[in-house]
Every structure is written in structure tokens, then in C-alpha cells.
Design an enzyme around this catalytic site. Structure first.
Site, PDB file in Angstrom:
ATOM      1  N   ASP A 109      -6.038  18.624 -15.878  1.00 18.47           N
ATOM      2  CA  ASP A 109      -6.509  17.282 -16.215  1.00 18.47           C
ATOM      3  C   ASP A 109      -6.228  17.078 -17.703  1.00 18.47           C
ATOM      4  OD1 ASP A 109      -7.981  15.023 -16.966  1.00 18.47           O
ATOM      5  OD2 ASP A 109      -9.537  15.382 -15.463  1.00 18.47           O
ATOM      6  N   TYR A 133     -15.252  17.103 -15.922  1.00 15.10           N
ATOM      7  CA  TYR A 133     -15.681  15.710 -15.744  1.00 15.10           C
ATOM      8  C   TYR A 133     -16.638  15.588 -14.555  1.00 15.10           C
ATOM      9  CZ  TYR A 133     -15.227  10.679 -15.076  1.00 15.10           C
ATOM     10  OH  TYR A 133     -15.495   9.358 -14.926  1.00 15.10           O
ATOM     11  N   ARG A 142       0.832  -1.212   0.000  1.00 18.32           N
ATOM     12  CA  ARG A 142       0.000   0.000   0.000  1.00 18.32           C
ATOM     13  C   ARG A 142       0.869   1.265   0.000  1.00 18.32           C
ATOM     14  NH1 ARG A 142      -1.692   2.161   4.467  1.00 18.32           N
ATOM     15  NH2 ARG A 142      -1.960   0.193   5.571  1.00 18.32           N
TER      16      ARG A 142
END
Ligand SMILES: *Cc1c(COP(=O)(O)O)cnc(C)c1O
Length: 419
Positions: free
Chosen positions: A208, A124, A71
Site C-alpha cells: 500500500d 489502515y 462497468r
């Protein structure tokens, strides 16, 4: 690979070579998959040094890429991050288990109650939800701009946000999904700089870059602080995985990696491996898809049942959008939208007649996908905001794939005939 190589080689070469050294993997020519959740320490001393390197960035283990627990990081993740950083022309990158996990980490790393942020519209749907629902619930204000080529419009949004608190982030999606609206990234960076000079707090500019991707738009070179990409789309490229990434200066990326450890949103070894493989061919797929997209857009523009096509390659000479496009974008991409003559009924009849094109959300895969944004991807956005963003009931979005162009146009033609 030395840093000298990374500077000398072209992006196409980096896409194949950056990020994996056979010496690290028993000289396997291609990367092994490290299917493990945890890593063995060589000694108690080394365990302490590895933790010091991870958490403090100091001590003898810095730069040795030793791992603790998957992780926190693992070899396949390192490979994806190195390759993404090389393609984006950035110092460092962090990869996550989706584009939205990436956006969420950026927001949670940089915004605190009482702060404010600015974003470009349309944006988005998931990003919209993050900044208009979750972040306001945590006490973060926001303002939006629609004309990303008009400095006055961007400054007005920055002023509106400043009245709610110090502006810490400006999030730009360009070209925007699904209308192909363009934001002048260098201009937004200049607005951020001016605000920093005036107030002492310079917001980070986040771009983005999903719609064009690393081969056709380089936000870091344009002055953006962070380049975010949904790797689910063109970089993954086969509609079979979810992933996200962000690149920028190491000092901005490392806190995102630490936050990812807390959020548990790392990219797993197998998906990292798949993604690394896909990244080798992204430019080839994108080039073919773009050739197809130009032909499809031209066919649609000339069809009597099509009212409008928002394909970047058709931006009119002499407009501010065209000037920014010429400066900022290497090519027009392969995702665009078009409006049928009529409304929802015509759009639905057309969609239900398609035989080859798949009716599904998402974009950037090898196969051509089509959606009806008003009732799918933009379902949760109010009609007023949606229409202000250029999405009507007759708007359809296409992500053109790499099939034979005659088959794509043939399917579109027969479905249009049936409307
Ligand atoms: C798909 C997409 C996202 C979100 O990425 P996921 O990988 O689906 O979480 C963000 N921005 C844009 C422009 C997208 O198209």
C-alpha cells in the site's frame, strides 16, 4: 506515445503525457469525458471479437481498446490506468472506485477458504477490517508483524500464518498510517521468495503505497508484485473524489479487472477524468506540501507542549529504520503524527482552537487536515492494539497541505498556546 517514449521520459513528463492520445478523441488536446454506459458495435462479427478479446485475451480485437459496457471498462478508465502504470513503473494497472474497493478486489482474487495471509501493523483501518473481520468470516487466517525492519519478526508472522493454511498474500503498508512505521519491502519480498522455495507456494507481496505515492516510493522496482494506492489521497489531491488503483504485471492485473466487472467497482468516467487531470500536478503539490511538512515538523519538535513527532525526516542515523528509509524512500512525505504532552483533554482543547487547519479525516489534499486517530480513524481498533501500534490518546495526525507556511505555523502556535 510509444513504449520507447515511456522508457525515456521522466515521471514528471509521464504524469502529463501518458495515457491519452489525441487521435483517439477527435484530436482534442485534452481528454474528452466519455459519458456513456454502453458502446455500439460496428458489426456482429466485431461484437463477437470484442468479447473474445475481453474474456479470453485472444483474437483480432486484442490491443484495439474496444469497449462493451462501462462497468467492464471505458476510455477514461483506460487513460487513468495507463498513466498510473507509467508512474508506478509497472506493466499494467487497474483503477477502482475507492482504495478499499482495490484492497477488497486483491483479497477476493487471491484468497480462498483455508488460505492464510500476513500483514504489517499498524495498517489502515479499512484494510484492518478486511483482513481481521471479512476475510476470517470467509475462512482466511491471518498473522501480523509490527517491526517491518526485522526479518525475524516478519518470518515469525509468516510461520504463524502458515500454521493456519498456505500463505497467499503479504500486505505491507509503508510508511504506515499514522505512525510512519517503515517496512523493508525488499526484505519482505526475500521472505516471500524463501517461503516459495520451501513450500512451492510463493505469496504475492502487495504494498500500500498511499502515504508516499508514485513520486517518492517505487514498490515495483523493489520487487513487490502489486503496488496499491488510494488515489483519493495525493493523486486526487484536492479532497474531492474517491478512487483507488493497483499496478503490477499484466498477468496479475487482468484477473483484478475481470473481478471488478463482477463486483461493479469500476471508476466512473467523470471521476477518472478528474483524476487524470490531478495526476498532472501531483509532483508539484507534493513537493510544496513536503517543504511545508518539514517546517511544521521542526516547529512542533521544538515546542514545549509537544511530546513526540513521528516525522520520517527525523529518523535517527544508525537505526535500522533510517537505513531502510534511505534505501527505499525518495523523501519524507507530508503526513505524520505528533503527540501532545497530556491526553485526550489536551488534544480536544487544541483541536477546538484551530482556525485554519481543518479537522477532518483523510490526507493528501491541497489543504492541511488534522485528525485525532484514537477517536476517529482508529476508533474501531481496540485500545491495546492501537497503543501497541503507537497511537495514544494524545496523538494527532497531520496531512500538511500547500498553504503559506507562516499561516500554518501561526495557527498551530496560537492553538498550542491555548492548551
Ligand atoms: C485512505 C487509505 C486507504 C483507503 O482508500 P479509500 O480511497 O478511502 O478507500 C487505504 N490505505 C491507506 C494507507 C489510506 O490512507
Amino acid at each position: 506515445m510509444t513504449e520507447g517514449d515511456a522508457r525515456r521520459w521522466h515521471p514528471e513528463t509521464l504524469a502529463v503525457r501518458a495515457g491519452y492520445d489525441p487521435a483517439s478523441g477527435a484530436n482534442a488536446a485534452k481528454p474528452p469525458i466519455y459519458m456513456t454506459s454502453t458502446f455500439a458495435y460496428a458489426s456482429a462479427r466485431q461484437a463477437k471479437d470484442i468479447h473474445q478479446a475481453y474474456f479470453d485475451g485472444t483474437g483480432p480485437e486484442v490491443g484495439h481498446a474496444a469497449h462493451i459496457y462501462s462497468r467492464l471498462g471505458h476510455p477514461n478508465l483506460d487513460m487513468v490506468e495507463a498513466r498510473l502504470a507509467a508512474l508506478d513503473g509497472a506493466e499494467a494497472a487497474a483503477a477502482f472506485n475507492s482504495g478499499m474497493a482495490t484492497h477488497s478486489a486483491i483479497a477476493l482474487a487471491h484468497l480462498r477458504p483455508g488460505d492464510a495471509m500476513v500483514f504489517s501493523r499498524p495498517i489502515y483501518g479499512g484494510t484492518n477490517g478486511l483482513y481481521t473481520q471479512l476475510m476470517p468470516a470467509l475462512g482466511v487466517g491471518h498473522a501480523e508483524f509490527v517491526d517491518g525492519c526485522d526479518r525475524a519478526d516478519v518470518e515469525a508472522a509468516v510461520d504463524a500464518a502458515s500454521r493456519q493454511g498456505p500463505v497467499k498474500l503479504i500486505v505491507v503498508e509503508s510508511p504506515a498510517n499514522p505512525t510512519a512505521a517503515i517496512v523493508d519491502i525488499a526484505m519482505v519480498v526475500a521472505v516471500a521468495d524463501a517461503l516459495g522455495t520451501k513450500t512451492g507456494t510463493r505469496p504475492l507481496v502487495v504494498v500500500d503505497n498511499t502515504l508516499l505515492g508514485p513520486f517518492m516510493q517505487r514498490p515495483i522496482a523493489l520487487g513487490a508484485d502489486l503496488c496499491m494506492t488510494s488515489l483519493t489521497k495525493y493523486c486526487g489531491g484536492h479532497s474531492d473524489l474517491l478512487a483507488g488503483g493497483v499496478s503490477g504485471r499484466e498477468a496479475l492485473i487482468q484477473p483484478l479487472r475481470l473481478l471488478r466487472t463482477t463486483l461493479g467497482s469500476h471508476l466512473d468516467p467523470y471521476t477518472s477524468w478528474l483524476l487524470l487531470r490531478s495526476m498532472e500536478t501531483v509532483h508539484l503539490r507534493v513537493e510544496r506540501a513536503m517543504d511545508n511538512a518539514r517546517a511544521v515538523a521542526t516547529f512542533l519538535r521544538d515546542h514545549a507542549k509537544v511530546a513526540k513527532v513521528t516525522y520520517l525526516g527525523f529518523l535517527a542515523e544508525g537505526t535500522p529504520q533510517r537505513a531502510v528509509y534511505d534505501r527505499q524512500c525518495g523523501a519524507a512525505g507530508s503526513t505524520f503524527s505528533f503527540d501532545l504532552v497530556g491526553g485526550e483533554a489536551e488534544a480536544f482543547r487544541f483541536l477546538d482552537r484551530l482556525e485554519l487547519l481543518r479537522f477532518a479525516v483523510s490526507l493528501g489534499g491541497s489543504e492541511t487536515l488534522i485528525t485525532h486517530p484514537a477517536t476517529t480513524t482508529h476508533y474501531a481498533i481496540s485500545p491495546d492494539e492501537r497503543i501497541a501500534g503507537g497511537i495514544t490518546d494524545a496523538t494527532l495526525r497531520l496531512s500538511v497541505g500547500i498553504e503559506h507556511i507562516d499561516d500554518l505555523i501561526g495557527d498551530l502556535r496560537q492553538a498550542l498556546n491555548a492548551v
